[in-house]
Design a protein around this motif. Sequence first.
Motif, PDB file in Angstrom:
ATOM      1  N   ILE A   1       0.828  -1.206   0.000  1.00  0.00           N
ATOM      2  CA  ILE A   1       0.000   0.000   0.000  1.00  0.00           C
ATOM      3  C   ILE A   1       0.865   1.259   0.000  1.00  0.00           C
ATOM      4  CG2 ILE A   1      -1.684   1.330   1.328  1.00  0.00           C
ATOM      5  CD1 ILE A   1      -2.813  -1.383   2.292  1.00  0.00           C
ATOM      6  N   VAL A   2       1.923   1.275   0.799  1.00  0.00           N
ATOM      7  CA  VAL A   2       2.802   2.448   0.867  1.00  0.00           C
ATOM      8  C   VAL A   2       3.462   2.705  -0.487  1.00  0.00           C
ATOM      9  CG1 VAL A   2       4.957   3.337   1.852  1.00  0.00           C
ATOM     10  CG2 VAL A   2       3.209   2.370   3.347  1.00  0.00           C
TER      11      VAL A   2
ATOM     12  N   CYS B   1       2.887   6.273  -2.283  1.00  0.00           N
ATOM     13  CA  CYS B   1       3.994   7.142  -2.696  1.00  0.00           C
ATOM     14  C   CYS B   1       3.786   7.621  -4.138  1.00  0.00           C
ATOM     15  CB  CYS B   1       5.332   6.416  -2.570  1.00  0.00           C
ATOM     16  SG  CYS B   1       5.888   6.212  -0.868  1.00  0.00           S
ATOM     17  N   LEU B   2       3.377   6.691  -5.010  1.00  0.00           N
ATOM     18  CA  LEU B   2       3.090   7.041  -6.398  1.00  0.00           C
ATOM     19  C   LEU B   2       1.892   7.989  -6.468  1.00  0.00           C
ATOM     20  CD1 LEU B   2       3.597   6.525  -9.457  1.00  0.00           C
ATOM     21  CD2 LEU B   2       2.025   4.592  -9.281  1.00  0.00           C
ATOM     22  N   HIS B   3       0.878   7.714  -5.673  1.00  0.00           N
ATOM     23  CA  HIS B   3      -0.348   8.515  -5.647  1.00  0.00           C
ATOM     24  C   HIS B   3      -0.072   9.927  -5.150  1.00  0.00           C
ATOM     25  CE1 HIS B   3      -4.650   8.903  -5.892  1.00  0.00           C
ATOM     26  NE2 HIS B   3      -4.770   9.206  -4.604  1.00  0.00           N
ATOM     27  N   LEU B   4       0.734  10.045  -4.094  1.00  0.00           N
ATOM     28  CA  LEU B   4       1.079  11.367  -3.571  1.00  0.00           C
ATOM     29  C   LEU B   4       1.955  12.142  -4.561  1.00  0.00           C
ATOM     30  CD1 LEU B   4       1.763  10.749   0.227  1.00  0.00           C
ATOM     31  CD2 LEU B   4      -0.098  12.079  -0.795  1.00  0.00           C
ATOM     32  N   ALA B   5       2.867  11.421  -5.216  1.00  0.00           N
ATOM     33  CA  ALA B   5       3.693  12.075  -6.248  1.00  0.00           C
ATOM     34  C   ALA B   5       2.796  12.628  -7.346  1.00  0.00           C
ATOM     35  CB  ALA B   5       4.694  11.073  -6.833  1.00  0.00           C
TER      36      ALA B   5
ATOM     37  N   ALA C   1       0.738   6.340 -14.932  1.00  0.00           N
ATOM     38  CA  ALA C   1       0.759   5.464 -13.758  1.00  0.00           C
ATOM     39  C   ALA C   1      -0.338   4.409 -13.829  1.00  0.00           C
ATOM     40  CB  ALA C   1       0.614   6.293 -12.488  1.00  0.00           C
ATOM     41  N   ARG C   2      -1.490   4.784 -14.368  1.00  0.00           N
ATOM     42  CA  ARG C   2      -2.606   3.836 -14.464  1.00  0.00           C
ATOM     43  C   ARG C   2      -2.286   2.649 -15.364  1.00  0.00           C
ATOM     44  NH1 ARG C   2      -8.067   7.595 -15.120  1.00  0.00           N
ATOM     45  NH2 ARG C   2      -8.381   8.030 -12.885  1.00  0.00           N
TER      46      ARG C   2
ATOM     47  N   THR D   1     -12.210   8.939 -12.290  1.00  0.00           N
ATOM     48  CA  THR D   1     -11.839   9.366 -10.931  1.00  0.00           C
ATOM     49  C   THR D   1     -10.443   9.983 -10.920  1.00  0.00           C
ATOM     50  OG1 THR D   1     -11.168   7.076 -10.466  1.00  0.00           O
ATOM     51  CG2 THR D   1     -13.368   7.738  -9.775  1.00  0.00           C
ATOM     52  N   ASN D   2     -10.332  11.099 -11.600  1.00  0.00           N
ATOM     53  CA  ASN D   2      -9.056  11.808 -11.713  1.00  0.00           C
ATOM     54  C   ASN D   2      -8.996  12.955 -10.698  1.00  0.00           C
ATOM     55  OD1 ASN D   2     -10.743  13.808 -12.756  1.00  0.00           O
ATOM     56  ND2 ASN D   2     -10.321  13.244 -14.869  1.00  0.00           N
TER      57      ASN D   2
END
Length: 206
Positions: free
Chosen positions: A16-17, A21-25, A44-45, A116-117
């Motif tokens: 999950i982390v 990390c990718l999501h927060l970036a 990323a998707r 869901t962007n």
Amino acid sequence: MTTTLRTLHRTSAMVIVAFVCLHLANHMVSLQGVAVHIAFMKAARAVYRQPVVEALLLACVAFQVYSGLRLALRGWRQRRGLMPWLQALSGVYLAVFLSVHVGAVMFGRAVLNLDTNFYFSAAGFHVPPYPMLFAPYYFMGVFALFTHLGCAAYWYVPPTSRVARILAVALPMVVGAVLALLLVLSLAGMIQPVDVPAEYKATYGG
């Protein structure tokens, strides 16, 4: 049994982390503009929306919520001191946040038929009075994550190194607070311009 649950909890947390990390970036690049955010997300998707990868992520989230709540509740009366309580409370908030956030994203995709962007997350910041709900909701989600990670790191530092133990918790909390603030300001359009399309605002009656 508890030891095994903790081990599995840590293992799923690593998965999950990595995604977070990718999501927060992805959210941090939104500071350069929404178009940059969406371009990053599309790239990323191509990885995390692969059926096998997405199924693994969802399974890890479900297990993390279950195991986190179970571990927090199991030792509720035995906790003593600031750090055990900080770890438990940040973990409980994370479990609630993950449940609501992932559930909302899946609902948005499957039922509302929305992409869901960035706009999906930002819409609630642009239809009053919802900013009063979503600003603390998102801030505390990011802050709780870094606090929880700091608490986990705390136990790996030798008790004799008091300063190092304090820094192990304090530094992630500071980083988490800064990232959380930037995320909220970005979604609210207070750093870069944000023009949320009508179909996203409509989900809040806007």
